[in-house]
Motif scaffolding. Structure first.
Motif: not given
Length: 322
Positions: A236-241, A199-201, A261-264
């Motif tokens: 791999i699973e990648i989530i980006c914020g 999980i990247f932010y 996608i995340t961080k909203f």
């Protein structure tokens, strides 16, 4: 890798489509508390609150509010990215009970991001995976910015989680002082600890922290890091914020390898021009979106379908998003 950035992204996009298909998820971190007993991560909002909060229990969220948020995520077809809470905000048994209830609500086990623990054996089917807050792709910087979260302790916890049959994830914040050269360390870390999800932010510069006047990382820098990890680990699973002021990052991050996608701020953005922008970014990246950021019909009734104890919180969420 000798590819230029555009070839790198193109190859990462092709790899993602081949391995994961066309679907992009909306991810929502569910916070349990705004208190952290350690409270010394240099970039973190909670580091500015420790001296201000006199009673840590008052920083806990109402438990029914947490369950109502989970119910709204299910209605809108959002994934729960993980349960997150600062150190010592809840006991292991309390976290287990919260996770079990959320699994009942959503029908899916949850990821945890609740700190380093040696009590993983207390958890069971309510937990899908364990997240380690590695935070920065450079072990020397980690020592400075997360002095109380030793990397060796995080690594040990993740290895134990794997032995117990849990999936494993790590969080990485870009913009803390790392460089592209540090991606090799990150790639090795993923291999060494058999990480299933990254999980990247991007850095969110909070007031009263040492990063208050820092800038968020450039979009193409962020994209290149993601693309390199995608090409190193196609499965791999990648989530980006990204943040509300950087929604234009979404499209390029998807093309670079993001699955979600995340961080909203979900309920403040839902049905607004910002929610529409998220959906447009996914569309123009050539992807299909799981869930919605604009369809008000999916908000559902102003009463809980789970328990009347949740009614007042469901009502507020629905009204806030309508």
């Amino acid at each position: 890798m000798d590819l230029d950035i555009f070839d790198l992204i193109k190859k990462a996009n092709q790899t993602t489509l081949e391995k994961h298909g066309n679907l992009i998820t909306l991810e929502r971190a569910v916070f349990l508390s705004w208190w952290c007993d350690k409270g010394d991560c240099a970039f973190c909002y909670m580091s500015t609150q420790k001296e201000k909060i006199k009673d840590p229990k008052k920083a806990r969220r109402n438990i029914y509010n947490i369950y109502a948020e989970a119910e709204m995520c299910k209605r809108l077809d959002w994934n729960i990215e993980f349960l997150s809470g600062g150190y010592e905000s809840f006991t292991t048994q309390e976290i287990k009970e919260i996770a079990a209830k959320i699994k009942d609500i959503t029908g899916d086990g949850v990821w945890l991001n609740t700190g380093i623990t040696d009590e993983l054996t207390e958890f069971g089917q309510e937990i899908k995976g364990i997240t380690g807050a590695v935070e920065v792709a450079n072990p020397e910087i980690h020592k400075r910015v997360c002095p109380s979260k030793k990397l060796e302790d995080i690594s040990s916890m993740l290895d134990t989680a794997g032995d117990l049959g849990f999936k494993k994830a790590i969080t990485i914040i870009l913009g803390l002082g790392e460089t592209l050269d540090d991606v090799d360390y990150l790639i090795d870390y993923i291999k060494d600890h058999k990480i299933d999800r990254v999980i990247f932010y991007s850095l969110n510069p909070h007031k009263e922290t040492i990063y208050a006047n820092s800038s968020q990382p450039a979009s193409l820098y962020y994209a290149q890091v993601v693309a390199r990890v995608r090409l190193a680990y196609p499965d791999i699973e990648i989530i980006c914020g990204t943040w509300i002021d950087n929604l234009a990052n979404i499209g390029i991050l998807i093309l670079s390898g993001a699955n979600g996608i995340t961080k909203f701020p979900l309920f403040k953005m839902f049905g607004t021009k910002y929610g529409k922008r998220v959906e447009e970014e996914v569309k123009w990246a050539g992807r299909d979106l799981k869930g919605t950021f604009t369809d008000k019909n999916m908000l559902g009734p102003q009463k809980s379908e789970v328990s009347p104890d949740l009614d007042k919180f469901i009502k507020r969420y629905v009204k806030e998003s309508s």
